[in-house]
Design an enzyme around this catalytic site. Sequence first.
Site, PDB file in Angstrom:
ATOM      1  CB  SER A   1      -7.876  27.776  -0.796  1.00 38.35           C
ATOM      2  OG  SER A   1      -8.258  29.121  -0.975  1.00 38.35           O
TER       3      SER A   1
ATOM      4  CE  LYS B   1      -5.042  53.525  -4.059  1.00 35.11           C
ATOM      5  NZ  LYS B   1      -4.745  52.730  -5.265  1.00 35.11           N
TER       6      LYS B   1
END
Length: 345
Positions: free
Chosen positions: A171, A223
Amino acid sequence: MNEWMAAIGTFLVQGVIVTVLIVVAGLLLMRGKRGERSLTLHVESLNEQRRARHRRLTLGATARGARKKLIKHLRREEKARQKRDKKRGEASEGRLWVLDFHGDIKASRTAQFAQEVSAVIDVAHPDDEVVVRLESGGGLVHAYGLASAELDRLREAGLTTTVCIDKVAASGGYMMACTAHHIKAAPFAVIGSIGVVAQVPNIHRLLKRNDVDVEMLTAGRYKRTLTVLGENTEEGRAKFIDDLENTHRLFKTYVARHRPEMDIERLATGEIWYGSEALDERLVDSIGTSEAYLVERMKSVEAFSVRLEPPKTVGRRVSVALASGVEQAVTKALGALEATGWQRR
């Protein structure tokens, strides 16, 4: 019954002791952070280290009566070597600078690593090589994005860069590794995991059953997409997935730019490969351990280990020892579970 009570009592006492140790370690680390601003640069000649070990082993394996003669012989050899090195001077094949990066989920060592990179760039010659011994299973996107950018600086400075992976570069760890000119991995090192994952617990239904209301006020349509306490919507869930896909796209683009020979669409599935398999998939360039590579390179060049370390104060030593003890206890408890994470099923 008495045995049961004694066991419970022992458990509680141990729990209290561990808690106290954690608190003390935290306080000492907070005090020690003030001294970490003045990091000390340590530069060690790996060639000299290897020669010293060779002399010690040779003497240790020699009969006592023959050691005096052998010491004289070793001294003559050392003087001859120094003369050869002096004559060779600037005609050498360059130098080897060795850096280490052991990453946690937050890539906490990035700031220190950045300073080490800067130090090497300041003194390195164009024919020098930088070897980074990398070990990381990845972590936060922004943290490993920065760590990768710091490693990229070596390439931008015109320095040949080799990343050696002995255990794992997955990763975010692989995001760092792919910036190198050459990636060398041990046969069973864990490589790849080019993917993005996010996990968000939600206890909204539990709160609702207990008549607990949660109000979340936002300005901006997205948001907050998924939340822990509030009720998640399909729109928010779709946006969250879209953000993950966008992050994955950026990850793939970054790797593909540095490793154009890879079939990025086929390999960026989040899967992992072991070193020998990764070579077949062109995720790495060669198979071998970092130690074997350094030993081979030191036959022709001088190698130097470079690391920045905070002052070794008494408080820091105690805090590190306590933290290490707690970490070992947790690691032992979770070891079996963690080990299965890298196994194929």
